[in-house]
Design a protein around this motif. Sequence first.
Motif, PDB file in Angstrom:
ATOM      1  N   GLU A   8     -35.242  19.380  46.363  1.00  0.00           N
ATOM      2  CA  GLU A   8     -35.458  20.417  47.213  1.00  0.00           C
ATOM      3  C   GLU A   8     -36.647  20.495  47.915  1.00  0.00           C
ATOM      4  N   PRO A   9     -36.575  20.198  49.330  1.00  0.00           N
ATOM      5  CA  PRO A   9     -37.860  20.177  50.171  1.00  0.00           C
ATOM      6  C   PRO A   9     -38.734  21.260  50.406  1.00  0.00           C
ATOM      7  N   GLU A  15     -40.991  20.568  57.786  1.00  0.00           N
ATOM      8  CA  GLU A  15     -41.813  20.442  58.832  1.00  0.00           C
ATOM      9  C   GLU A  15     -41.843  19.044  59.387  1.00  0.00           C
ATOM     10  N   MET A  16     -42.268  18.117  58.495  1.00  0.00           N
ATOM     11  CA  MET A  16     -42.168  16.853  58.841  1.00  0.00           C
ATOM     12  C   MET A  16     -40.870  16.103  59.040  1.00  0.00           C
ATOM     13  N   MET A  17     -39.838  16.542  58.475  1.00  0.00           N
ATOM     14  CA  MET A  17     -38.498  16.154  58.711  1.00  0.00           C
ATOM     15  C   MET A  17     -38.132  16.881  60.154  1.00  0.00           C
ATOM     16  N   ALA A  18     -38.276  17.859  60.524  1.00  0.00           N
ATOM     17  CA  ALA A  18     -38.204  18.332  61.713  1.00  0.00           C
ATOM     18  C   ALA A  18     -39.100  17.561  62.924  1.00  0.00           C
ATOM     19  N   ARG A  33     -43.989   5.947  65.206  1.00  0.00           N
ATOM     20  CA  ARG A  33     -43.109   6.235  64.404  1.00  0.00           C
ATOM     21  C   ARG A  33     -43.259   5.793  62.794  1.00  0.00           C
ATOM     22  N   ILE A  34     -43.708   4.621  62.638  1.00  0.00           N
ATOM     23  CA  ILE A  34     -44.055   3.980  61.467  1.00  0.00           C
ATOM     24  C   ILE A  34     -45.220   4.954  60.714  1.00  0.00           C
ATOM     25  N   ASP A  35     -46.269   5.327  61.645  1.00  0.00           N
ATOM     26  CA  ASP A  35     -47.260   6.133  60.994  1.00  0.00           C
ATOM     27  C   ASP A  35     -46.730   7.520  60.631  1.00  0.00           C
ATOM     28  N   GLN A  36     -46.079   8.108  61.280  1.00  0.00           N
ATOM     29  CA  GLN A  36     -45.363   9.483  60.539  1.00  0.00           C
ATOM     30  C   GLN A  36     -44.423   9.134  59.486  1.00  0.00           C
ATOM     31  N   LEU A  41     -43.716   9.847  53.565  1.00  0.00           N
ATOM     32  CA  LEU A  41     -43.313   9.022  52.283  1.00  0.00           C
ATOM     33  C   LEU A  41     -44.417   9.165  51.468  1.00  0.00           C
ATOM     34  N   ARG A  42     -45.769   9.080  51.917  1.00  0.00           N
ATOM     35  CA  ARG A  42     -46.929   9.424  50.944  1.00  0.00           C
ATOM     36  C   ARG A  42     -46.730  11.086  50.454  1.00  0.00           C
ATOM     37  N   HIS A  43     -46.274  11.959  51.362  1.00  0.00           N
ATOM     38  CA  HIS A  43     -46.342  13.206  50.709  1.00  0.00           C
ATOM     39  C   HIS A  43     -45.286  13.599  49.851  1.00  0.00           C
TER      40      HIS A  43
END
Length: 72
Positions: A8-9, A15-18, A33-36, A41-43
């Motif tokens: 469950e996001p 927000e990050m997926m959008a 793109r790599i940074d985001q 992934l850290r989140h």
Amino acid sequence: MKLYLDFEPCKECKEMMAELSSPEMIFADEKTRIDQSAKFLRHLTYNHNEVVQAVMEELPKQKKDQEPDFYQ
């Protein structure tokens, strides 16, 4: 290797997926793109224990399925 997770996001995840699927990000430079993606992934790693547990359970199974069986 693909890993499908059922979780469950939270609001921040959504927000990050959008943002990651926005046209601006899709056509952004590779470093952006790599940074985001790393930020997302850290989140997941720090805020969603169920995701980490699912990865730890599923990853060895998928790795074993992909290894060639030399002794057949």
